[in-house]
Design an enzyme around this catalytic site. Sequence first.
Site, PDB file in Angstrom:
ATOM      1  NE  ARG A 132      18.481  -8.967  91.323  1.00  0.00           N
ATOM      2  CZ  ARG A 132      19.679  -9.407  91.694  1.00  0.00           C
ATOM      3  NH1 ARG A 132      19.790 -10.559  92.310  1.00  0.00           N
ATOM      4  NH2 ARG A 132      20.751  -8.706  91.416  1.00  0.00           N
TER       5      ARG A 132
ATOM      6  CE  LYS B 233      -3.211  -2.144  87.901  1.00  0.00           C
ATOM      7  NZ  LYS B 233      -4.177  -1.140  87.402  1.00  0.00           N
TER       8      LYS B 233
ATOM      9  CD  GLU C 105     -12.002   0.881  94.237  1.00  0.00           C
ATOM     10  OE1 GLU C 105     -12.431   0.551  93.120  1.00  0.00           O
ATOM     11  OE2 GLU C 105     -10.991   1.613  94.377  1.00  0.00           O
TER      12      GLU C 105
ATOM     13  CE  LYS D 106      -7.937  -6.092  91.209  1.00  0.00           C
ATOM     14  NZ  LYS D 106      -7.518  -5.038  92.116  1.00  0.00           N
TER      15      LYS D 106
ATOM     16  CD  GLU E 156       1.607  -5.486  79.233  1.00  0.00           C
ATOM     17  OE1 GLU E 156       2.753  -5.098  79.501  1.00  0.00           O
ATOM     18  OE2 GLU E 156       1.338  -6.675  78.944  1.00  0.00           O
TER      19      GLU E 156
ATOM     20  NE  ARG F 157      -5.115  -5.176  87.395  1.00  0.00           N
ATOM     21  CZ  ARG F 157      -4.339  -5.785  88.237  1.00  0.00           C
ATOM     22  NH1 ARG F 157      -3.497  -6.699  87.832  1.00  0.00           N
ATOM     23  NH2 ARG F 157      -4.393  -5.492  89.528  1.00  0.00           N
TER      24      ARG F 157
ATOM     25  CG  ASN G 222      -8.012   1.998  86.403  1.00  0.00           C
ATOM     26  OD1 ASN G 222      -7.869   1.977  87.621  1.00  0.00           O
ATOM     27  ND2 ASN G 222      -7.128   1.525  85.563  1.00  0.00           N
TER      28      ASN G 222
ATOM     29  CG  HIS H 257     -10.089   4.272  89.820  1.00  0.00           C
ATOM     30  ND1 HIS H 257     -11.308   3.649  89.827  1.00  0.00           N
ATOM     31  CD2 HIS H 257      -9.407   3.746  90.873  1.00  0.00           C
ATOM     32  CE1 HIS H 257     -11.354   2.771  90.812  1.00  0.00           C
ATOM     33  NE2 HIS H 257     -10.218   2.818  91.477  1.00  0.00           N
TER      34      HIS H 257
ATOM     35  CG  HIS I   5      -6.473   8.064  90.958  1.00  0.00           C
ATOM     36  ND1 HIS I   5      -5.825   7.141  90.183  1.00  0.00           N
ATOM     37  CD2 HIS I   5      -6.896   7.399  92.053  1.00  0.00           C
ATOM     38  CE1 HIS I   5      -5.864   5.956  90.778  1.00  0.00           C
ATOM     39  NE2 HIS I   5      -6.513   6.090  91.911  1.00  0.00           N
TER      40      HIS I   5
ATOM     41  CG  HIS J 186      -8.957   5.151  96.605  1.00  0.00           C
ATOM     42  ND1 HIS J 186      -8.243   5.763  95.599  1.00  0.00           N
ATOM     43  CD2 HIS J 186      -9.437   4.001  96.075  1.00  0.00           C
ATOM     44  CE1 HIS J 186      -8.288   5.017  94.518  1.00  0.00           C
ATOM     45  NE2 HIS J 186      -9.002   3.934  94.781  1.00  0.00           N
TER      46      HIS J 186
HETATM   47  P1  NAD Z   1      -6.172   2.794 104.221  1.00  0.00           P
HETATM   48  O1  NAD Z   1      -5.248   1.669 104.067  1.00  0.00           O
HETATM   49  O2  NAD Z   1      -5.604   4.138 104.472  1.00  0.00           O
HETATM   50  O3  NAD Z   1      -7.206   2.424 105.372  1.00  0.00           O
HETATM   51  C1  NAD Z   1      -8.211   3.349 105.704  1.00  0.00           C
HETATM   52  C2  NAD Z   1      -8.233   3.635 107.201  1.00  0.00           C
HETATM   53  O4  NAD Z   1      -8.789   2.522 107.877  1.00  0.00           O
HETATM   54  C3  NAD Z   1      -6.861   3.856 107.813  1.00  0.00           C
HETATM   55  O5  NAD Z   1      -6.962   4.891 108.746  1.00  0.00           O
HETATM   56  C4  NAD Z   1      -6.569   2.538 108.507  1.00  0.00           C
HETATM   57  O6  NAD Z   1      -5.712   2.706 109.589  1.00  0.00           O
HETATM   58  C5  NAD Z   1      -7.955   2.130 108.966  1.00  0.00           C
HETATM   59  N1  NAD Z   1      -8.177   0.696 109.154  1.00  0.00           N
HETATM   60  C6  NAD Z   1      -7.728  -0.332 108.413  1.00  0.00           C
HETATM   61  N2  NAD Z   1      -8.292  -1.479 108.816  1.00  0.00           N
HETATM   62  C7  NAD Z   1      -9.085  -1.184 109.864  1.00  0.00           C
HETATM   63  C8  NAD Z   1      -9.958  -1.955 110.683  1.00  0.00           C
HETATM   64  N3  NAD Z   1     -10.161  -3.251 110.479  1.00  0.00           N
HETATM   65  N4  NAD Z   1     -10.637  -1.314 111.671  1.00  0.00           N
HETATM   66  C9  NAD Z   1     -10.487   0.031 111.857  1.00  0.00           C
HETATM   67  N5  NAD Z   1      -9.703   0.805 111.092  1.00  0.00           N
HETATM   68  C10 NAD Z   1      -9.014   0.203 110.094  1.00  0.00           C
HETATM   69  O7  NAD Z   1      -7.107   2.955 102.937  1.00  0.00           O
HETATM   70  P2  NAD Z   1      -7.891   1.900 102.032  1.00  0.00           P
HETATM   71  O8  NAD Z   1      -9.126   2.575 101.656  1.00  0.00           O
HETATM   72  O9  NAD Z   1      -7.932   0.557 102.620  1.00  0.00           O
HETATM   73  O10 NAD Z   1      -6.944   1.818 100.750  1.00  0.00           O
HETATM   74  C11 NAD Z   1      -6.734   2.950  99.945  1.00  0.00           C
HETATM   75  C12 NAD Z   1      -5.457   2.740  99.166  1.00  0.00           C
HETATM   76  O11 NAD Z   1      -5.600   1.581  98.341  1.00  0.00           O
HETATM   77  C13 NAD Z   1      -5.123   3.900  98.255  1.00  0.00           C
HETATM   78  O12 NAD Z   1      -3.773   4.218  98.410  1.00  0.00           O
HETATM   79  C14 NAD Z   1      -5.384   3.341  96.874  1.00  0.00           C
HETATM   80  O13 NAD Z   1      -4.566   3.929  95.903  1.00  0.00           O
HETATM   81  C15 NAD Z   1      -5.065   1.894  97.065  1.00  0.00           C
HETATM   82  N6  NAD Z   1      -5.707   0.996  96.087  1.00  0.00           N
HETATM   83  C16 NAD Z   1      -4.934   0.062  95.504  1.00  0.00           C
HETATM   84  C17 NAD Z   1      -5.487  -0.828  94.597  1.00  0.00           C
HETATM   85  C18 NAD Z   1      -4.640  -1.905  94.000  1.00  0.00           C
HETATM   86  O14 NAD Z   1      -5.106  -2.605  93.087  1.00  0.00           O
HETATM   87  N7  NAD Z   1      -3.435  -2.113  94.490  1.00  0.00           N
HETATM   88  C19 NAD Z   1      -6.854  -0.774  94.305  1.00  0.00           C
HETATM   89  C20 NAD Z   1      -7.635   0.192  94.939  1.00  0.00           C
HETATM   90  C21 NAD Z   1      -7.045   1.076  95.840  1.00  0.00           C
HETATM   91  N1  GLY Z   2      -7.828  -1.448  91.115  1.00  0.00           N
HETATM   92  C1  GLY Z   2      -7.429  -1.523  89.755  1.00  0.00           C
HETATM   93  C2  GLY Z   2      -6.647  -2.739  89.408  1.00  0.00           C
HETATM   94  O1  GLY Z   2      -6.360  -3.559  90.248  1.00  0.00           O
HETATM   95  O2  GLY Z   2      -6.281  -2.904  88.287  1.00  0.00           O
END
Ligand code: NAD
Ligand code: GLY
Length: 354
Positions: free
Chosen positions: A113, A135, A177, A215, A226, A230, A234, A237, A241, A252
């Site tokens: 939990r 998130k 971003e 942010k 909500e 926030r 997006n 996005h 997406h 992404h």
């Molecule tokens: P990712 O985590 O897939 O990383 C991208 C690539 O970089 C991968 O191949 C990884 O292995 C490599 N990598 C990571 N760190 C490295 C480093 N220091 N040196 C070399 N290679 C490295 O992708 P991302 O772009 O970091 O994240 C995308 C994800 O984030 C998506 O799933 C998206 O939906 C999510 N996201 C979430 C939020 C949120 O608020 N939670 C916001 C934006 C995006």
């Molecule tokens: N990346 C969108 C959010 O965190 O709300």
Amino acid sequence: MKTLKIDTPSCRSVIYCGRGAFEERAPLLKGQQLFVVTDSNVNALYSDLILNTFGQVPVYVLPAGERSKNLTKLKEILTAMLTAGVTRSCTVVAFGGGVVGDIAGLAAALYMRGVRLVQIPTTLLAQVDSSVGGKTAVDFGGVKNAVGTFYQPGEVIVDPRFLSTLPIREIKCGLGEIVKYGALNGAILDRLTACSDIFDLSFLEGITYDCIAHKARVVEADERDEGGARATLNVGHTTGHAFELYYKRLSHGQFVLIGMYYELYLAQRSGCCEGAYADVLRDLIARVLGRVPAPVDAAEAAARARYDKKNEQNTRVTMIVPVGRGQTQKLTLPVARYCALIGECAAAIKEKAK
Ligand code: NAD
Ligand code: GLY
């Protein structure tokens, strides 16, 4: 190193940001009961650092890439935590990009939990955006982030040292971003437009803090997405997406920029964004992406936008579109109109490319 705090009803998150943050903060975790989640690429580069910093702790290595952000892998992480005998007093350390952060965050939220979560983002995207704000999610049934929760990290350690090993594709991804923040915040926009090399690592180091600070205030105002504040995060996005799940080839953040490019067109055609302002953002998008690729079947890909979480009915598509410096608004279009305009924009891109 600078420090930022996010106070929400659920938690106080402390963000340590800047050069030296990792050396200063990460060793303090040693000795606690830790469970590290990382991915195969990050592990190949930083397994020694993980070992030397945290000692012999259980490390779960996810295959790198978005395709690992699913329920099967989530179950594997939870199983590995049980097998390692992890208790409720454990801290999950998400050491990697946004994929690692999102799935490890969800595992931390679910295990017993909820156990403490520390995010150590290693991609530019994760540093400026995904590691902050709580998130967590996995993709499900062809819908991005369809299963998830809000779960704030107790601590986020943002150190630009990790950017030095990032491939250019991932720098572009993070810039996706960052340009989004430019559409939300006039001061960030000015810094971007005034900078002669937005790929420069010391520029990125500085603007990362500004994006996180933006942010942080948004998350404090509307932690659970909500109240509308926030949702502004997006921009780009909804369409991004939809294309991302259909085409998959780009990152992404690149899809966020492509989404923003299309949504600027929709905003202009719907009369809510001036051409001169749209051009400023389009120019930034072009500085990151070069040419915006014309998708093979834009309308088909866009049809997926009807499943976006912002939609109240799946006969309409709701987006957050830029309308002026530091300003956005909600734009809702019937699916048929949305697909037709996306098709028009794609045709214009193809024409321009000839
Ligand atoms: P990712 O985590 O897939 O990383 C991208 C690539 O970089 C991968 O191949 C990884 O292995 C490599 N990598 C990571 N760190 C490295 C480093 N220091 N040196 C070399 N290679 C490295 O992708 P991302 O772009 O970091 O994240 C995308 C994800 O984030 C998506 O799933 C998206 O939906 C999510 N996201 C979430 C939020 C949120 O608020 N939670 C916001 C934006 C995006
Ligand atoms: N990346 C969108 C959010 O965190 O709300």
